[in-house]
Each structure stands twice: as structure tokens, then as C-alpha cells.
Design a protein around this motif. Structure first.
Motif, PDB file in Angstrom:
ATOM      1  N   LYS A   1      33.312  34.601  34.397  1.00 30.18           N
ATOM      2  CA  LYS A   1      32.751  34.818  35.733  1.00 30.18           C
ATOM      3  C   LYS A   1      33.542  35.892  36.472  1.00 30.18           C
ATOM      4  O   LYS A   1      34.686  36.178  36.141  1.00 30.18           O
ATOM      5  CB  LYS A   1      32.758  33.516  36.530  1.00 30.18           C
ATOM      6  CG  LYS A   1      31.898  32.415  35.926  1.00 30.18           C
ATOM      7  CD  LYS A   1      31.965  31.149  36.756  1.00 30.18           C
ATOM      8  CE  LYS A   1      31.115  30.036  36.140  1.00 30.18           C
ATOM      9  NZ  LYS A   1      31.194  28.785  36.925  1.00 30.18           N
TER      10      LYS A   1
ATOM     11  N   ALA B   1      32.866  39.360  39.657  1.00 26.94           N
ATOM     12  CA  ALA B   1      32.000  40.024  40.628  1.00 26.94           C
ATOM     13  C   ALA B   1      32.142  41.532  40.504  1.00 26.94           C
ATOM     14  O   ALA B   1      33.139  42.049  39.983  1.00 26.94           O
ATOM     15  CB  ALA B   1      32.349  39.582  42.048  1.00 26.94           C
TER      16      ALA B   1
ATOM     17  N   PRO C   1      27.859  38.647  42.152  1.00 32.90           N
ATOM     18  CA  PRO C   1      28.470  37.808  41.112  1.00 32.90           C
ATOM     19  C   PRO C   1      27.919  38.181  39.740  1.00 32.90           C
ATOM     20  O   PRO C   1      26.734  38.495  39.604  1.00 32.90           O
ATOM     21  CB  PRO C   1      28.063  36.384  41.512  1.00 32.90           C
ATOM     22  CG  PRO C   1      27.685  36.481  42.962  1.00 32.90           C
ATOM     23  CD  PRO C   1      27.116  37.854  43.146  1.00 32.90           C
TER      24      PRO C   1
END
Length: 502
Positions: free
Chosen positions: A192, A194, A232
Motif C-alpha cells: 500500500k 500513495a 492511494p
């Protein structure tokens, strides 16, 4: 009669010069006559009212940038987009380009005249105010001074709009054709992160991701991206090659209004401005550090007892099929732990460990960085005694080293079932050693004639009945020894009787 061929003729010098000149002009920008565009006044180089509006070159409306010079009615040359026009600053160029692009391409004479006045005021306000004889210092007054002759009914509208256009154009900031894209990685989960876009507020464009997708769309491409946008992203471990750390990359193409104009010139007359196409610029970036591959390790175990020790064959493998590697190619290491419990009887298999049990020892496995997944042998110290032993293996992210933890998902914990058949073994109690059974010693047999009755074995039985360990055997021996003595004595007495006397 045969004649020799005539020598080649030489071109006259003037003709040769003309040929070179034509060839040179062929590579220069073509000049075309400027036509009357949209506006008010007299379409002529010089006149009492002048021309206030656009002039048309091909299909482009252009606007004079030098107040006081003759209107460009002659052949006009298109020089293309330029950011270097006779000393005009980037601020002047971007303001002019905004006006001639946003409002100048019009057939509305009021709008065209307003753009014309605003453009000249941006370039040279003082000359714009006074070139027609106006002596004040107010743009609206200067416009009215002329427009009351050119088109008095539209004077007020041109004044109002020209001043509004001028204020709007002067507030346009000089664009920047630079910026940055920034990728971040979630500290707890490298899949994960951004993407943040830092570009000019007026710029817009698209971005493309490599080895990642945008979380909300699942696509690697994003359109209509603007300054300050943060998106994101998800960077799946499947982007890795052979389990090695992988890198996310982002690239973008953006456009912004140009601090330039499409530049036209007319010798001896005006220079004029048409709309310049937006500038285009590209940006790119990549992860500051490679992202480690996340995996979900699993264990398959088989235990056995070897010389009183608990020996476990532990097979470790990744659920995803890929065991992570470090950047140097070595496998990441994994720490697994097993608690060993003892019970008096065979326990029931369950998902939960009984609350009343505490581990009596612990087994630890740390995989080899040169091997990675596979089967490992783990041996415990000798077990403390009889009982039923069961091992419960677990993999806990919290028990990994700081270097290994990033390869395991946050909060990850895998625990084996309690009393799994493959993990349960029994150590039987040691049987007590039995006393050897005594063997009675037989007495010598006497001849029938000398036989002396021997009391029955009642005394031996009575001794054994006392329950004292070993007494039964011992009393038996005693009885045997007494019977032998009586027999010998009887034999001696009989012999004496048979012997002759003197």
C-alpha cells in the motif's frame, strides 16, 4: 555537315542570385496578407479612428501588441509559438496569451475590441492611453475618447469588459513547467502507499503507474490529474520477479498555459499575437526504496520420539507460492516457535489450547537464508518423563526480527491446532523390575530302609504367610537343610547296630 556541340551556356549572375534568393525564401515562413477581423473603426494602416479589434491571418484572430503603430494590413508572417518577443516578460506573454486564447477567437466585435484594448494596455499602458490624444490616466477614459467616434453605442460595454479582461489577465501567474511526483510506501504494508502530484495549479494531465494500480479504480492510468492530488495505490506482491523486492514507478504528462504567443509580424507595421498552444511537460518518479514481497507462511509438521527426545519434521512454505528474497538474492528468514505440552492422557484435538496447561519446553525454527522454503528437522532436549506430549507450532509477525518482519503482513499470526495427531506422542511409564522366583534345593534321597519320616512343609508355608519379602524362599531352604540332617543321624544309628561288638 557535322558540327561539334555548342559549349554549355553560363547563367547570368543576376539570374543565379535570383535562384539562390528564391531557394532561401522557400525555407522561410510564408507571408500572407492580413484580413480585417472583428471589431470597430477603419481597416487601414492609419485613420482618424483607427482599428480596434482583431485582424485575421488565415483562420486565426490576432491582436496588435504595439499601440500607435499602423494596422497590419500588408503581408504578415507567422513565426509560430515564441516566448521571446521584443523584450516582453513572461508575465506579459502569459497574460496576452490568456486573453487572445480565452476571449480573442470571436466574432463578437465588443469582445474583440475589449481584448484589443486590454492587450495593448498590458504591453504599454502609457502609450495606449495617450496615442490618440487622450491626456488623462484612466483606461476607461482613453477607450471612450476613441470609441465615441468609432462606435459610441458600444463604448460603455467595451470600457467595462476591457478593464475586466485586463484585471483577469494580469492576475494570471507565470506557469511553471516543472513539478514532481512522489510515491510513498505504507510502513506496515509495502503493498500500500500513495502518489502525490505537485504541479502548477493551472496544469492538468494524466499519470501512469508501473507495478501498481490506483486503489479506487483498479487501473494503472489516471486522467484529469491536477496539482495537489493524492491517490492511494496498491502495489501487489505479484509484481515481484522471483520473490525479490520490487519498485513502483510513476510517469505523467501535463499541459499548462504557455507564457508565449503565436507571433506574427508585418514589416513597417504591427506585430500581433495569436493564441499559443499549451506547453507540455513530463514528470516521472519511482520508489525511494524497493518494496519487499509480503507472504503468508504455512507449516506442516510430523513429530516422533527418538531416544526419549521430541523430534519434529517441519515443512514451511508460502501460501502465495513465492518465498520473498532480499535485494542480494538470499531468501528472507522466518522464525517459527512451538510450545510443547504434557498431559496424563491422550487429549482431544481442538483449535484452543486448554487454559489449565502450561508449556514444559519450547522448540524454535529459523529458516536458512540460502534454502528458504523446505523441510527442517527440529529436536528438543530429552523429555522429563512419562506422559502424552503435543507440540503446537505458530508463526507470529511480532516474533520476527526487525529485518524479517516487513515481509510478513501486519498482525499476521498462524497457529497449529492443539493435539494434532501428527504432533502428539506418548512416553510410556517404565515397568517395575520383578524379583526372581527362588528355586528349591532337593534333599539327598535316603535308602528306603533308612528313611526317617520328615515333617510336612507346614513350617515353610507358615513363614511365607508372614508377608515379609523374601521369607518364603528363605524358609523353604531352612526346611530342606533340617530334613537332611535327620536322615544322616538315622543312618549312623542303624549302622552301629549292625556292626559286631567286641
Amino acid at each position: 555537315m557535322h558540327r561539334p556541340p555548342s559549349p554549355p551556356r553560363r547563367l547570368p549572375a543576376a539570374l543565379l542570385l535570383l535562384t539562390v534568393l528564391i531557394g532561401t525564401l522557400a525555407g522561410a515562413p510564408a507571408a500572407v496578407a492580413a484580413d480585417r477581423g472583428t471589431g470597430f473603426g477603419t481597416w487601414a494602416p492609419l485613420s482618424r479612428t483607427g482599428w480596434h479589434g482583431s485582424m485575421r491571418v488565415g483562420d486565426v484572430h490576432t491582436y496588435c501588441i504595439h499601440p500607435g503603430l499602423p494596422v497590419a494590413t500588408d503581408a504578415t508572417t507567422d513565426h509560430g509559438t515564441s516566448s521571446d518577443v521584443n523584450g516582453l516578460t513572461p508575465q506579459q506573454l502569459v497574460s496576452i496569451n490568456h486573453l487572445v486564447t480565452a476571449y480573442g477567437q470571436t466574432d463578437d466585435p465588443v469582445q474583440a475590441a475589449s481584448v484589443g484594448w486590454a492587450v495593448k494596455a498590458i504591453v504599454d499602458r502609457q502609450t495606449t492611453l495617450h496615442s490618440w490624444g487622450y491626456e488623462g490616466d484612466d483606461l476607461a477614459g482613453a477607450i471612450d475618447f476613441i470609441m465615441r467616434r468609432a462606435s459610441p453605442e458600444n463604448s460603455s460595454a467595451v470600457q467595462e469588459r476591457a478593464q475586466r479582461y485586463l484585471a483577469e489577465a494580469e492576475a494570471i501567474p507565470v506557469p511553471r513547467t516543472s513539478g514532481s511526483l512522489t510515491l510513498t510506501t505504507d510502513a506496515d504494508d509495502p503493498t500500500k502507499g500513495a502518489l502525490t502530484v505537485d504541479i502548477d495549479p493551472a496544469a492538468t494531465g494524466s499519470v501512469h503507474l508501473e507495478n501498481a494500480v490506483f486503489t479506487d479504480t483498479g487501473s494503472a492510468v489516471r486522467e484529469n490529474v491536477r496539482a495537489g492530488d493524492t491517490f492511494p495505490i496498491v502495489a501487489p506482491a505479484s509484481a515481484s520477479v522471483d520473490g525479490r523486492p520490487y519498485v513502483v514507478r510513476a510517469s505523467g504528462s501535463f499541459t499548462v498555459r504557455a507564457a508565449a504567443i503565436r507571433y506574427f509580424s508585418t514589416p513597417g507595421q504591427q506585430e500581433s499575437a495569436g493564441p499559443a498552444a499549451p506547453w507540455t511537460f513530463d514528470l516521472s518518479t519511482q520508489d525511494a526504496a524497493p518494496r519487499p514481497v509480503r507472504f503468508s507462511p504455512r507449516i506442516r509438521t510430523t513429530a516422533r520420539l527418538v531416544d526419549g527426545a521430541f523430534v519434529d519434521q517441519v515443512t514451511v512454505s508460502p501460501l502465495e507460492g513465492v518465498w520473498p528474497r532480499r535485494s542480494d538474492g538470499s531468501f528472507t528468514t522466518l522464525t517459527a516457535t512451538a510450545d510443547v505440552y504434557r498431559t496424563n492422557a491422550w487429549p482431544a484435538e481442538s483449535d484452543e489450547i486448554p487454559a489449565n496447561l502450561a508449556p514444559i519446553l519450547q522448540l524454535t525454527l529459523r529458516t536458512d537464508p540460502t534454502v528458504g522454503p523446505g523441510t527442517y528437522t527440529v529436536q528438543a532436549p530429552p523429555l522429563p518423563g512419562p506422559g502424552v506430549y503435543t507440540a503446537v507450532w505458530r508463526i507470529d509477525r511480532a516474533e520476527q526480527t526487525p529485518d524479517d518482519a516487513p515481509f510478513v503482513a501486519p498482525g499476521y499470526r498462524w497457529v497449529e491446532r492443539f493435539a494434532s495427531p501428527s504432533q502428539t506422542e506418548q512416553v510410556a511409564p517404565v515397568a517395575p523390575t520383578a524379583s526372581p522366583t527362588p528355586t528349591a534345593v532337593a534333599a539327598p534321597l535316603a535308602s528306603p530302609s533308612a528313611a526317617v519320616p520328615v515333617p510336612a512343609a507346614a513350617p515353610a508355608a507358615s513363614l511365607a504367610a508372614t508377608g515379609i519379602p523374601g521369607m518364603a524362599a528363605a524358609s523353604g531352604i531352612g526346611v530342606t537343610v533340617t530334613a537332611a540332617g535327620v536322615g544322616v543321624l538315622a543312618w549312623a544309628v542303624a549302622r552301629r547296630r549292625r556292626m559286631p561288638t567286641s
